[in-house]
Design a protein around this motif. Structure first.
Motif, PDB file in Angstrom:
ATOM      1  N   GLY A  38     -12.101 -54.132  -3.127  1.00 17.01           N
ATOM      2  CA  GLY A  38     -10.828 -55.876  -2.832  1.00 17.01           C
ATOM      3  C   GLY A  38      -9.278 -55.077  -2.724  1.00 17.01           C
ATOM      4  N   TYR A  39      -9.169 -54.285  -3.392  1.00 22.31           N
ATOM      5  CA  TYR A  39      -7.871 -53.765  -3.354  1.00 22.31           C
ATOM      6  C   TYR A  39      -6.691 -53.607  -2.555  1.00 22.31           C
ATOM      7  N   SER A  40      -5.890 -54.209  -2.328  1.00 17.09           N
ATOM      8  CA  SER A  40      -4.896 -54.125  -0.877  1.00 17.09           C
ATOM      9  C   SER A  40      -4.433 -51.743  -1.501  1.00 17.09           C
ATOM     10  N   VAL A  41      -3.860 -52.618  -0.150  1.00 19.48           N
ATOM     11  CA  VAL A  41      -3.287 -50.861  -0.069  1.00 19.48           C
ATOM     12  C   VAL A  41      -1.939 -50.420  -0.883  1.00 19.48           C
ATOM     13  N   PRO A  42      -0.826 -51.211  -0.951  1.00 15.15           N
ATOM     14  CA  PRO A  42       0.054 -51.637  -1.762  1.00 15.15           C
ATOM     15  C   PRO A  42      -0.120 -51.172  -3.228  1.00 15.15           C
ATOM     16  N   TYR A  43      -1.196 -51.904  -3.748  1.00 11.83           N
ATOM     17  CA  TYR A  43      -1.114 -52.201  -5.384  1.00 11.83           C
ATOM     18  C   TYR A  43      -1.797 -50.595  -5.370  1.00 11.83           C
ATOM     19  N   ILE A  44      -2.482 -50.363  -4.513  1.00  6.85           N
ATOM     20  CA  ILE A  44      -3.247 -48.657  -4.999  1.00  6.85           C
ATOM     21  C   ILE A  44      -2.501 -47.713  -5.411  1.00  6.85           C
ATOM     22  N   ALA A  45      -1.537 -48.128  -3.857  1.00 11.03           N
ATOM     23  CA  ALA A  45      -0.225 -46.485  -3.894  1.00 11.03           C
ATOM     24  C   ALA A  45       0.737 -46.497  -4.990  1.00 11.03           C
ATOM     25  N   GLN A 560       3.704 -60.950   2.857  1.00 11.11           N
ATOM     26  CA  GLN A 560       3.354 -59.966   2.930  1.00 11.11           C
ATOM     27  C   GLN A 560       3.890 -59.389   1.298  1.00 11.11           C
ATOM     28  N   VAL A 561       2.988 -59.776   0.211  1.00 10.22           N
ATOM     29  CA  VAL A 561       3.385 -59.887  -0.670  1.00 10.22           C
ATOM     30  C   VAL A 561       1.850 -58.723  -1.117  1.00 10.22           C
ATOM     31  N   ALA A 562       1.600 -57.964  -1.571  1.00 10.48           N
ATOM     32  CA  ALA A 562       0.682 -57.265  -1.345  1.00 10.48           C
ATOM     33  C   ALA A 562      -1.154 -58.454  -2.338  1.00 10.48           C
ATOM     34  N   GLY A 563      -1.478 -58.657  -2.381  1.00 11.90           N
ATOM     35  CA  GLY A 563      -3.078 -59.810  -2.701  1.00 11.90           C
ATOM     36  C   GLY A 563      -2.287 -61.365  -2.010  1.00 11.90           C
ATOM     37  N   LEU A 564      -1.468 -61.682  -1.675  1.00 14.97           N
ATOM     38  CA  LEU A 564      -1.175 -63.168  -1.679  1.00 14.97           C
ATOM     39  C   LEU A 564      -1.271 -62.507   0.055  1.00 14.97           C
ATOM     40  N   ASP A 565      -1.369 -64.266   1.120  1.00 15.42           N
ATOM     41  CA  ASP A 565      -1.538 -64.267   2.679  1.00 15.42           C
ATOM     42  C   ASP A 565      -0.779 -65.531   2.017  1.00 15.42           C
ATOM     43  N   GLU A 566      -0.862 -66.193   3.922  1.00 15.44           N
ATOM     44  CA  GLU A 566       0.395 -66.751   4.148  1.00 15.44           C
ATOM     45  C   GLU A 566      -0.373 -68.416   3.155  1.00 15.44           C
ATOM     46  N   ASP A 567      -1.352 -69.044   2.732  1.00 20.46           N
ATOM     47  CA  ASP A 567      -1.654 -70.116   1.906  1.00 20.46           C
ATOM     48  C   ASP A 567      -0.960 -69.742   0.567  1.00 20.46           C
ATOM     49  N   SER A 568      -1.077 -68.697   0.146  1.00 20.96           N
ATOM     50  CA  SER A 568      -0.743 -68.259  -1.582  1.00 20.96           C
ATOM     51  C   SER A 568       0.853 -68.482  -1.527  1.00 20.96           C
ATOM     52  N   ALA A 569       1.214 -67.971  -0.410  1.00 19.52           N
ATOM     53  CA  ALA A 569       2.781 -67.932   0.018  1.00 19.52           C
ATOM     54  C   ALA A 569       3.360 -69.246   0.157  1.00 19.52           C
ATOM     55  N   ARG A 570       2.898 -70.007   0.584  1.00 18.72           N
ATOM     56  CA  ARG A 570       3.150 -71.591   0.852  1.00 18.72           C
ATOM     57  C   ARG A 570       2.907 -72.137  -0.919  1.00 18.72           C
ATOM     58  N   ALA A 589       1.738 -66.979 -12.272  1.00 17.64           N
ATOM     59  CA  ALA A 589       0.662 -66.628 -12.845  1.00 17.64           C
ATOM     60  C   ALA A 589       0.283 -68.183 -12.904  1.00 17.64           C
ATOM     61  N   GLN A 590       0.871 -69.083 -12.788  1.00 23.40           N
ATOM     62  CA  GLN A 590       0.188 -70.878 -13.366  1.00 23.40           C
ATOM     63  C   GLN A 590       0.567 -71.131 -12.161  1.00 23.40           C
ATOM     64  N   VAL A 591       1.373 -70.815 -10.944  1.00 19.92           N
ATOM     65  CA  VAL A 591       0.930 -71.297  -9.710  1.00 19.92           C
ATOM     66  C   VAL A 591      -0.755 -72.108  -9.770  1.00 19.92           C
ATOM     67  N   PRO A 592      -0.390 -72.560  -8.966  1.00 17.72           N
ATOM     68  CA  PRO A 592      -2.549 -73.452  -8.537  1.00 17.72           C
ATOM     69  C   PRO A 592      -3.031 -72.743  -7.445  1.00 17.72           C
ATOM     70  N   GLY A 593      -4.403 -72.172  -7.626  1.00 16.60           N
ATOM     71  CA  GLY A 593      -4.749 -71.159  -6.682  1.00 16.60           C
ATOM     72  C   GLY A 593      -4.300 -70.103  -6.482  1.00 16.60           C
ATOM     73  N   LEU A 594      -3.813 -69.447  -7.885  1.00 10.49           N
ATOM     74  CA  LEU A 594      -3.159 -68.454  -7.455  1.00 10.49           C
ATOM     75  C   LEU A 594      -4.480 -67.742  -8.111  1.00 10.49           C
ATOM     76  N   GLU A 595      -5.342 -66.686  -7.747  1.00  9.88           N
ATOM     77  CA  GLU A 595      -6.224 -66.303  -9.016  1.00  9.88           C
ATOM     78  C   GLU A 595      -5.821 -65.240  -9.389  1.00  9.88           C
ATOM     79  N   PRO A 596      -6.256 -65.034 -10.821  1.00  6.82           N
ATOM     80  CA  PRO A 596      -6.317 -63.492 -11.688  1.00  6.82           C
ATOM     81  C   PRO A 596      -6.263 -62.472 -10.633  1.00  6.82           C
ATOM     82  N   MET A 598      -5.345 -62.061  -7.831  1.00  5.58           N
ATOM     83  CA  MET A 598      -4.543 -62.293  -6.555  1.00  5.58           C
ATOM     84  C   MET A 598      -2.996 -62.144  -7.717  1.00  5.58           C
ATOM     85  N   TYR A 599      -2.642 -62.748  -9.064  1.00  8.89           N
ATOM     86  CA  TYR A 599      -1.482 -62.249  -9.292  1.00  8.89           C
ATOM     87  C   TYR A 599      -1.737 -60.654  -9.875  1.00  8.89           C
TER      88      TYR A 599
END
Length: 775
Positions: A38-45, A560-570, A589-596, A598-599
């Protein structure tokens, strides 16, 4: 990897990826394992280099794409195997043929190859062959092969159904054989089936034709039943292919796509063949190896092909050898060659589309990673004639300060009022840059007006920066554009977008569908889904390579940030709107809904620039929070941030614990922090020096030296906007005096270049350019 795959299949997939990408087995396996976790390409790179051997995002995308494609291939292989088993049980397939097909199926390397293996069992010719086999005509085939010098009618006549057998056959639902011709038709159907269902023969002929054959194109004859007549103007777009031929091995991908487009439009007729039809003797000679291979597969003596003139397959008054030769020729011309033609043309199109997507992605990457002017007051200008030029001044932070419309060009020619409004706005807001939309017929005369105006200004004049208008209108009329600037007219929103593209191309262009950016030549020739996925991946990789300001980034950029999506960006935007700017990464990391998880993936790509209590100075770097402690230790141990000054034992200890790449990455980020660099990926911004005065095609002359902007890079060269309504072609052969294999090695989309006019085609309104300023 996928746990449902058998070990042997997993091994084959891994081997195929290694072969195609030329990346080691260990690195491919590590990449796939991380992707499946489940790791994103940017995070791996960026942060898991030690595990993959520092694979770049482009390499990881290639592995990911190929793996997905190979999984789909395995699904189709399994489904086809089940179909073959069913055909075997229904006795539509004999055991020997099944084993041959199963082996070929296991070896097939593409979905098309698998489809072609099973295709003969879905065609009408197979049912004809089944009828012949049911009547025992396979024995006739064997008899014909054994007595090549006999009369074919004498051999076939013994297979005519006797009167006493007719009723029995009809009771079984079978037709009787009532003539020699009918018997020979059955024998011919069996030979056709053997040829079409022989996987080794098909592959051999395909490889030979792909390596030695040619592709031809000519102007298609207009069909009487054609619903929409093709205009001469439309036809002339393909004039280069009205009498075209090239070897299959040498044809360039862009030509393949042009041929396919011309054929689809009904302008071109295209075909693949062994050689030109004339002279006939040379064509026959070129055809001979294919017929010999076919004859060998059917166990027909090769010398039979040399002892007979053209003949038909149905004649009963000829020798067997002539009938066999005619059957070979007929099977080649009417059955195998058409199938090979389709297979090769489709294969060429697949390869060309893949390259088109890669080039499109590379152009988008260049555009997104263009130098950013940063915090400079900028005026965006969208040139226009009748409707005027739309102008918008934005602050250093992108806030709209003023907007207006001027009418300096035809048909109004209100030049004085336009200059007064422009110069007034420049003085009021201390405008530093003029972002001039390029690519339209109004761009060049507008540039000339701006240059004249600037000469009359007192003090330091702002620089003119040409910038592509592509997609600005789409953004201006979109829901996003309306949400951003509800008080502005859509046309003025486009001018705002143009200004912001100069300040930060990445942050602004991420709001626009990449397909609207005007940097792809063949986007309508490729799969929309494939293109969309490739461009989305490119956008994500560019955003994460640069990083984003967590306190100013839009929802579109944050998504577009690795680990995030439209909902977490919102959720991030909503949190900072309610609580104020983020003071540290830890606060994110304290943003509600931002899982560890993802952060963890997102943290290193989000920058927090803050001097408030609780802020960490490393929050403004690409160093991941997990490595802050190590980074602080390194800063204390190496005050000059030189890795060579670090004791070798300490260095070895760090590399043993974290791998060989992290040390260099951390020290590089610390050096950038000390130098005050927030962007270490994009080149520094430098305003261009505009000198071109050309505004119309008619002004072009061979030998002129012009300045222009690269708008598109393709496999055969690049297109350059030199200030007229259409771009000039900078062919790959005109890029350097030495060999150039990839135009991207020389130029990039958005780059300013000086070019020489090589030739001007007034009739077709084409201009050829060269980077070689002296012939």
């Amino acid at each position: 990897m996928n746990s449902t795959l058998e070990p042997r299949t997993r091994e084959q997939i891994m081997t195929r990826i290694v072969t195609d990408t030329q990346i080691s087995f260990r690195r491919v396996r590590a990449a796939l394992r991380l992707l499946e976790q489940g790791y994103s390409v940017p995070y791996i790179a960026h942060y898991l280099k030690a595990e993959t051997g520092a694979l770049r995002d482009v390499q990881l995308r290639a592995i990911q794409s190929l793996y997905t494609r190979l999984l789909q291939l395995e699904e189709q292989r399994r489904a086809t195997h089940m179909e073959l088993l069913r055909a075997l049980k229904e006795e539509r397939l004999d055991p020997l043929s099944y084993e041959q097909l199963r082996e070929a199926l296991d070896a097939a390397q593409s979905q098309r190859a698998i489809r072609e293996l099973y295709a003969p069992y879905e065609e009408s010719v197979t049912s004809r062959a089944q009828w012949a086999l049911a009547l025992g005509l396979d024995a006739l085939v064997e008899d014909l092969l054994e007595v090549p010098l006999a009369q074919v009618g004498d051999i076939a006549s013994s297979y005519i159904t006797g009167d006493e057998e007719i009723q029995e056959l009809r009771s079984l639902g079978l037709d009787a054989i009532t003539s020699v011709e009918q018997a020979l038709e059955g024998a011919y159907a069996i030979l056709v089936e053997r040829a079409l269902t022989d996987p080794q023969l098909g592959d051999t002929l395909y490889q030979q034709l792909r390596a030695r054959g040619m592709i031809f194109a000519s102007r298609a004859a207009e069909s009487e039943g054609q619903k929409t007549p093709i205009s001469e103007e439309e036809s002339q777009k393909f004039a280069d292919y009205f009498d075209f031929s090239e070897s299959i091995a040498d044809i360039r991908p862009h030509r393949v796509l042009a041929l396919a487009r011309g054929a689809s439009a009904g302008v071109l007729s295209c075909r693949v063949d062994v050689a030109p039809a004339q002279p006939e003797s040379e064509y026959i000679q070129a055809r001979a190896p294919y017929e010999r291979a076919l004859a060998a597969a059917l166990r027909i003596p090769a010398q039979a092909l040399n002892t007979v003139e053209e003949s038909t397959t149905g004649g009963a008054d000829q020798r067997v050898i002539a009938w066999l030769a005619a059957s070979v020729r007929s099977i080649w011309e009417q059955k195998l060659l058409p199938r090979l033609q389709n297979r090769i043309f489709e294969s060429l199109q697949d390869s060309a589309r893949d390259e088109a997507v890669q080039i499109f992605s590379a152009n988008v990457r260049d555009m997104l990673l263009a130098p950013a002017a940063g915090e400079a007051v900028t005026m965006g200008i969208a040139p226009g004639f009748k409707s005027g030029a739309k102008c918008a001044v934005v602050s250093a932070t992108g806030r709209v300060l003023e907007s207006f419309v001027i009418f300096p060009l035809a048909p109004h020619y209100d030049r004085a009022a336009a200059i007064a409004m422009l110069s007034g706005a420049i003085a009021r807001h201390q405008v530093q840059l003029l972002a001039l939309g390029s690519g339209s017929a109004a761009s060049a005369p507008m540039q000339a007006l701006l240059q004249d105006m600037l000469e009359g200004l007192n003090g330091e004049a702002p620089a003119i920066v040409p910038v592509s208008e592509a997609g600005a209108a789409a953004y201006a009329t979109s829901a996003l554009g309306e949400a951003d600037f509800p008080e502005l007219d859509p046309s003025l929103r486009g001018a705002v977008s143009i200004a912001r593209r100069v300040q930060d191309p990445l942050a602004e262009l991420v709001k626009i569908d990449p397909q609207m950016l005007g940097v792809g030549l063949y986007q309508h020739d490729v799969s929309a889904e494939t293109l969309r996925a490739a461009l989305a991946a490119t956008v994500q990789d560019c955003v994460n390579a640069v990083g984003v300001d967590a306190n100013t980034a839009s929802e579109q950029l944050l998504a577009q940030v690795a680990g995030l999506d439209e909902d977490s960006a919102r959720a991030l935007v909503a949190y900072r709107t309610e609580h104020g700017p983020f003071m540290s990464r830890a606060q994110i990391a304290q943003v509600p809904g931002l899982e560890p998880k993802m952060y963890r993936q997102a943290a290193g790509f989000m920058r927090v620039y803050s001097n408030e209590p609780g802020a960490h100075r490393l929050d403004a770097t690409s160093i991941h929070p997990e490595h802050y402690e190590l980074a602080q230790q390194l800063q204390e141990e190496t005050p000059d941030l030189n890795a060579e000054r670090l004791p070798s034992m300490r260095r070895a200890m760090i590399e043993a614990q974290y791998g060989p790449y992290l040390l260099g990455d951390i020290l590089g980020a610390l050096q950038a922090l000390e130098a005050g660099q927030q962007d270490t990926v994009r080149a520094p911004f430098s305003p261009p020096k505009l000198t071109s005065t050309i505004s119309r095609f008619e002004q072009l002359r061979e030998g002129m030296i012009l300045e222009g902007t690269v708008t598109n890079v393709a496999s055969f060269g690049a297109f350059v906007d030199v200030g007229i309504s259409q771009d000039g072609l900078l062919h790959i052969s005109q890029m350097s005096r030495s060999f150039v294999s990839n135009p991207h090695d020389i130029v990039r989309s958005g780059q300013r270049v000086r070019v020489r006019v090589v030739s001007v085609d007034a009739r077709r309104r084409r201009v050829s350019l060269s980077l070689l300023l002296q012939d």
